[in-house]
Write an enzyme that holds these catalytic residues in place. Structure first.
Site, mmCIF file in Angstrom:
data_model
loop_
_atom_site.group_PDB
_atom_site.id
_atom_site.type_symbol
_atom_site.label_atom_id
_atom_site.label_comp_id
_atom_site.label_asym_id
_atom_site.label_seq_id
_atom_site.Cartn_x
_atom_site.Cartn_y
_atom_site.Cartn_z
ATOM 1 N N SER A 38 0.756 -0.892 -0.252
ATOM 2 C CA SER A 38 0.024 0.077 -0.274
ATOM 3 C C SER A 38 0.754 1.509 0.281
ATOM 4 O O SER A 38 2.663 1.266 -0.012
ATOM 5 C CB SER A 38 -0.605 -0.263 0.718
ATOM 6 O OG SER A 38 -2.027 0.828 1.378
ATOM 7 N N TYR B 297 -1.488 -1.257 10.606
ATOM 8 C CA TYR B 297 -2.065 -0.679 9.416
ATOM 9 C C TYR B 297 -0.470 -1.125 8.333
ATOM 10 O O TYR B 297 0.077 -1.914 7.625
ATOM 11 C CB TYR B 297 -3.106 -0.584 8.764
ATOM 12 C CG TYR B 297 -2.659 -0.468 7.622
ATOM 13 C CD1 TYR B 297 -3.867 -1.616 7.137
ATOM 14 C CD2 TYR B 297 -3.401 -0.166 6.135
ATOM 15 C CE1 TYR B 297 -4.261 -2.199 5.571
ATOM 16 C CE2 TYR B 297 -3.137 -0.254 4.871
ATOM 17 C CZ TYR B 297 -3.978 -1.381 4.853
ATOM 18 O OH TYR B 297 -3.825 -1.420 3.097
HETATM 19 N N1 NAP Z 1 -8.610 0.145 -1.307
HETATM 20 C C1 NAP Z 1 -7.714 0.991 -1.243
HETATM 21 O O1 NAP Z 1 -7.565 2.503 -1.000
HETATM 22 C C2 NAP Z 1 -5.843 0.402 -0.639
HETATM 23 C C3 NAP Z 1 -5.051 0.537 -0.876
HETATM 24 C C4 NAP Z 1 -3.694 0.007 -0.412
HETATM 25 C C5 NAP Z 1 -4.674 -1.149 -0.576
HETATM 26 N N2 NAP Z 1 -5.342 -1.912 -0.417
HETATM 27 C C6 NAP Z 1 -5.103 -3.555 -0.295
HETATM 28 O O2 NAP Z 1 -6.014 -3.249 -1.470
HETATM 29 C C7 NAP Z 1 -6.458 -5.349 -0.974
HETATM 30 C C8 NAP Z 1 -7.796 -5.437 -1.247
HETATM 31 O O3 NAP Z 1 -8.086 -4.681 -0.865
HETATM 32 P P1 NAP Z 1 -9.400 -3.376 -1.192
HETATM 33 O O4 NAP Z 1 -9.703 -2.932 -1.103
HETATM 34 O O5 NAP Z 1 -10.028 -4.980 -2.675
HETATM 35 O O6 NAP Z 1 -10.526 -4.238 -0.117
HETATM 36 P P2 NAP Z 1 -12.302 -4.974 0.038
HETATM 37 O O7 NAP Z 1 -13.018 -5.261 -1.310
HETATM 38 O O8 NAP Z 1 -12.001 -4.937 1.463
HETATM 39 O O9 NAP Z 1 -11.485 -6.131 -0.442
HETATM 40 C C9 NAP Z 1 -10.865 -7.370 0.785
HETATM 41 C C10 NAP Z 1 -10.533 -8.935 0.305
HETATM 42 O O10 NAP Z 1 -10.202 -9.227 1.136
HETATM 43 C C11 NAP Z 1 -10.777 -10.786 1.718
HETATM 44 N N3 NAP Z 1 -10.487 -11.288 3.126
HETATM 45 C C12 NAP Z 1 -10.155 -10.231 4.318
HETATM 46 N N4 NAP Z 1 -9.954 -10.973 5.298
HETATM 47 C C13 NAP Z 1 -9.876 -12.381 4.287
HETATM 48 C C14 NAP Z 1 -9.108 -13.376 5.156
HETATM 49 N N5 NAP Z 1 -9.111 -14.189 6.464
HETATM 50 N N6 NAP Z 1 -9.533 -14.436 4.464
HETATM 51 C C15 NAP Z 1 -9.752 -14.249 2.826
HETATM 52 N N7 NAP Z 1 -10.086 -13.341 2.476
HETATM 53 C C16 NAP Z 1 -9.964 -11.915 3.553
HETATM 54 C C17 NAP Z 1 -12.192 -10.240 2.387
HETATM 55 O O11 NAP Z 1 -12.796 -10.981 1.171
HETATM 56 P P3 NAP Z 1 -14.048 -12.206 2.425
HETATM 57 O O12 NAP Z 1 -14.073 -11.380 3.719
HETATM 58 O O13 NAP Z 1 -14.575 -12.975 1.513
HETATM 59 O O14 NAP Z 1 -13.448 -12.937 3.472
HETATM 60 C C18 NAP Z 1 -12.190 -9.139 -0.267
HETATM 61 O O15 NAP Z 1 -12.659 -10.223 -0.549
HETATM 62 C C19 NAP Z 1 -6.021 -5.123 1.248
HETATM 63 O O16 NAP Z 1 -4.560 -5.997 0.946
HETATM 64 C C20 NAP Z 1 -5.584 -4.257 0.822
HETATM 65 O O17 NAP Z 1 -5.271 -3.519 1.953
HETATM 66 C C21 NAP Z 1 -6.110 -1.271 -0.527
#
Ligand code: NAP
Length: 247
Positions: free
Chosen positions: A142, A155
């Protein structure tokens, strides 16, 4: 060949946000997709929609905090398609809070999902990739893995950790022809902020991401670009941000 067609690609956290967008986009480019996440009905519905659209996908309910689940996820990919070409360690949680509020259960969850989940995914995939002498691991860090902001201490610690682990992997896996890419997104509009329990922190972040955040398919296009490169080219670090993002 587009560099993606026919590849076996496993995505964790494929039930929403960037993982879902990547699964759909890569399937549309001809990849054989394996979708992992805890919400089984969501990944099964996404896999069914991919198949209806002419793509190839299976769903394997997976909790990345459980080593056995990752062994089953990767094992099912190999049993179904005969190999694994790419693992996208995308699953993550971001319950931000100031350290002094001592949300220790949430600290544990971030370490278990964001950091240990990545380690377990790599542990499950490596025996196949080293035996094949090919593979590609994409880890999600991130901008918070490069910078700190209010409430991000734990985080950020997990995301700095992912970045460090990615570089260690890159150096150690040279003999096995395995590529390592660490991707650091900026603000992307997903479900990530929905799980912030501290309402003041949640609102500040919703205001920020609501104002500048880009759609999840931004990540999908970047993942496709990275995967599509010829085997001798290894993109190691990639940061992307909304143009309007200052942090
Ligand atoms: N959105 C941003 O601005 C941003 C910025 C930088 C980095 N990121 C990173 O990008 C990645 C994806 O996040 P996103 O933004 O797309 O958020 P999101 O829509 O909340 O997706 C997160 C995903 O992680 C899964 N997850 C959470 N806990 C889990 C577990 N114990 N086992 C398996 N799967 C799990 C969730 O699925 P289930 O709940 O169905 O398990 C969901 O599919 C993350 O690593 C996040 O830290 C996001």
């Amino acid at each position: 060949m587009n560099g993606i067609k026919g590849k076996v690609i496993v995505v964790t956290g494929a039930s929403s946000g960037m993982g879902e967008a990547a699964a759909r986009h890569l399937a549309a480019q001809g990849a054989n997709m394996v979708l992992g996440a805890r919400r089984a009905e969501r990944i099964e519905a996404i896999a069914a929609q991919i198949k209806e659209a002419g793509g190839t996908a299976i769903a394997v309910p997976t909790d990345v905090t459980r080593r056995d689940d990752l062994i089953r996820l990767i094992g099912t990919a190999v049993q179904t398609y005969g190999r694994i070409d790419v693992l996208i360690n995308n699953a993550g949680v971001m319950p931000l809070s100031p350290v002094e509020r001592l949300k220790i259960d949430e600290w544990d969850q971030m370490i278990d999902v964001n950091l240990k989940g990545v380690l377990y995914g790599v542990a499950a995939a490596l025996p196949y990739m080293t035996a094949q002498k090919s593979g590609h691991i994409i880890n999600l860090s991130s901008v918070a893995g490069h910078k700190l902001f209010p409430g991000s201490a734990v985080y950020s610690a997990t995301k700095f950790g992912v970045r460090a682990f990615s570089e260690g992997l890159r150096q150690e896996l040279k003999p096995y022809n395995i590529r390592i890419t660490n991707i650091s997104p900026g603000a992307v509009q997903t479900e990530l902020l929905e799980h912030i329990s501290e309402t003041d922190i949640q609102k500040a972040n919703q205001d920020f991401v609501g104002a500048v955040g880009v759609p999840a398919d931004s990540f999908a296009r970047i993942a496709a670009f990275v995967i599509a490169q010829p085997e001798e080219l290894d993109i190691n670090e990639l940061i992307f941000r909304p143009t309007a993002q200052e942090l």
